[in-house]
Write a protein that holds these residues in place. Structure first.
Motif, mmCIF file in Angstrom:
data_model
loop_
_atom_site.group_PDB
_atom_site.id
_atom_site.type_symbol
_atom_site.label_atom_id
_atom_site.label_comp_id
_atom_site.label_asym_id
_atom_site.label_seq_id
_atom_site.Cartn_x
_atom_site.Cartn_y
_atom_site.Cartn_z
ATOM 1 N N SER A 62 0.844 -1.202 0.000
ATOM 2 C CA SER A 62 0.000 0.000 0.000
ATOM 3 C C SER A 62 0.878 1.251 0.000
ATOM 4 N N ASN A 63 0.293 2.367 -0.400
ATOM 5 C CA ASN A 63 1.026 3.635 -0.386
ATOM 6 C C ASN A 63 1.509 3.966 1.017
ATOM 7 N N ARG A 64 0.648 3.781 1.983
ATOM 8 C CA ARG A 64 0.988 4.101 3.376
ATOM 9 C C ARG A 64 2.136 3.233 3.877
ATOM 10 N N MET A 65 2.068 1.935 3.615
ATOM 11 C CA MET A 65 3.111 1.018 4.069
ATOM 12 C C MET A 65 4.432 1.329 3.365
ATOM 13 N N LEU A 66 4.383 1.617 2.084
ATOM 14 C CA LEU A 66 5.592 1.944 1.344
ATOM 15 C C LEU A 66 6.242 3.204 1.907
ATOM 16 N N ALA A 67 5.444 4.220 2.165
ATOM 17 C CA ALA A 67 5.976 5.467 2.730
ATOM 18 C C ALA A 67 6.620 5.206 4.093
ATOM 19 N N GLN A 68 5.964 4.406 4.919
ATOM 20 C CA GLN A 68 6.489 4.101 6.250
ATOM 21 C C GLN A 68 7.803 3.340 6.153
ATOM 22 N N ARG A 69 7.850 2.321 5.316
ATOM 23 C CA ARG A 69 9.070 1.519 5.185
ATOM 24 C C ARG A 69 10.213 2.329 4.580
ATOM 25 N N LEU A 70 9.921 3.172 3.597
ATOM 26 C CA LEU A 70 10.969 4.009 3.012
ATOM 27 C C LEU A 70 11.531 4.974 4.049
ATOM 28 N N GLN A 71 10.656 5.507 4.896
ATOM 29 C CA GLN A 71 11.108 6.404 5.957
ATOM 30 C C GLN A 71 12.029 5.654 6.926
ATOM 31 N N GLU A 72 11.659 4.435 7.301
ATOM 32 C CA GLU A 72 12.472 3.637 8.217
ATOM 33 C C GLU A 72 13.805 3.247 7.580
ATOM 34 N N LEU A 73 13.780 2.817 6.324
ATOM 35 C CA LEU A 73 15.004 2.408 5.642
ATOM 36 C C LEU A 73 15.940 3.592 5.422
ATOM 37 N N THR A 74 15.358 4.777 5.235
ATOM 38 C CA THR A 74 16.160 5.989 5.110
ATOM 39 C C THR A 74 16.775 6.357 6.461
ATOM 40 N N ALA A 75 16.015 6.193 7.535
ATOM 41 C CA ALA A 75 16.500 6.543 8.873
ATOM 42 C C ALA A 75 17.683 5.677 9.305
ATOM 43 N N ILE A 76 17.733 4.434 8.837
ATOM 44 C CA ILE A 76 18.858 3.561 9.202
ATOM 45 C C ILE A 76 19.916 3.526 8.103
ATOM 46 N N ASP A 77 19.816 4.431 7.155
ATOM 47 C CA ASP A 77 20.818 4.643 6.115
ATOM 48 C C ASP A 77 21.020 3.459 5.178
ATOM 49 N N LEU A 78 19.948 2.742 4.879
ATOM 50 C CA LEU A 78 20.024 1.730 3.830
ATOM 51 C C LEU A 78 19.545 2.311 2.501
ATOM 52 N N VAL A 79 18.739 3.359 2.590
ATOM 53 C CA VAL A 79 18.171 4.018 1.415
ATOM 54 C C VAL A 79 18.398 5.517 1.574
ATOM 55 N N THR A 80 18.658 6.185 0.469
ATOM 56 C CA THR A 80 18.764 7.640 0.493
ATOM 57 C C THR A 80 17.767 8.223 -0.498
ATOM 58 N N GLN A 81 17.415 9.475 -0.260
ATOM 59 C CA GLN A 81 16.502 10.185 -1.162
ATOM 60 C C GLN A 81 17.327 11.016 -2.129
ATOM 61 N N ASP A 82 16.881 11.019 -3.370
ATOM 62 C CA ASP A 82 17.529 11.805 -4.408
ATOM 63 C C ASP A 82 16.457 12.698 -5.013
ATOM 64 N N ALA A 83 16.361 13.926 -4.510
ATOM 65 C CA ALA A 83 15.331 14.861 -4.995
ATOM 66 C C ALA A 83 15.826 15.534 -6.267
ATOM 67 N N ARG A 84 15.037 15.445 -7.308
ATOM 68 C CA ARG A 84 15.369 16.048 -8.592
ATOM 69 C C ARG A 84 14.600 17.343 -8.754
ATOM 70 N N PRO A 85 15.293 18.471 -8.831
ATOM 71 C CA PRO A 85 14.590 19.742 -9.046
ATOM 72 C C PRO A 85 14.114 19.837 -10.490
ATOM 73 N N GLY A 86 13.136 20.660 -10.693
ATOM 74 C CA GLY A 86 12.627 20.872 -12.046
ATOM 75 C C GLY A 86 11.129 20.896 -12.066
ATOM 76 N N PRO A 87 10.575 21.015 -13.280
ATOM 77 C CA PRO A 87 9.116 21.118 -13.404
ATOM 78 C C PRO A 87 8.392 19.877 -12.891
ATOM 79 N N SER A 88 8.971 18.729 -13.086
ATOM 80 C CA SER A 88 8.332 17.513 -12.568
ATOM 81 C C SER A 88 9.209 16.947 -11.457
ATOM 82 N N SER A 89 9.397 17.768 -10.417
ATOM 83 C CA SER A 89 10.284 17.350 -9.335
ATOM 84 C C SER A 89 9.717 16.119 -8.638
ATOM 85 N N ARG A 90 10.518 15.117 -8.575
ATOM 86 C CA ARG A 90 10.134 13.863 -7.929
ATOM 87 C C ARG A 90 11.270 13.417 -7.038
#
Length: 121
Positions: A62-90
């Motif tokens: 689910s969207n909620r579960m994915l968001a929660q797990r990504l937040q946890e995996l980011t907090a323990i430094d297994l995953v990082t966020q790569d924010a792309r600036p621009g018109p379709s920033s994702r």
């Protein structure tokens, strides 16, 4: 022809720290016991992905579960966020160096499961 009295088993029977539970292995099993973590990491092994792409690679989450797990995996430094600036920033998610290193035991676990766990039941 003589048979050896103590034939060696095909697999190792001695377990390190058999009387104690290692805090490190406990943390590893805690990580894997949380549903979806292993599958998310394997999905990101295919390359950086945004939430939509990860959801496609991990059917049923689910969207909620994915968001929660990504937040946890980011907090323990297994995953990082790569924010792309621009018109379709994702925000894309990428395995960190620690996440990439974790793919080694995940791959071994995957191979073991393929060989030793039945597909159903």
């Amino acid at each position: 022809m003589a048979t050896p009295q103590n034939p060696q088993p095909a697999h190792r029977t001695e377990h390190p720290q058999s009387t104690d539970t290692s805090p490190a292995i406990t943390r590893a099993f805690d990580l894997l016991s949380k549903g979806w973590n292993g599958l998310i990491l394997m999905a990101l092994a295919k390359g950086p992905a945004d939430v939509t792409q990860i959801r496609e690679r991990v059917p049923g989450i689910s969207n909620r579960m994915l968001a929660q797990r990504l937040q946890e995996l980011t907090a323990i430094d297994l995953v990082t966020q790569d924010a792309r600036p621009g018109p379709s920033s994702r925000t894309r998610y990428v395995l960190s160096p620690h996440g990439n290193a974790f793919l080694i035991p995940l791959a071994v676990l995957f191979l073991w499961a393929e060989d030793h766990l039945p597909a159903s039941g």
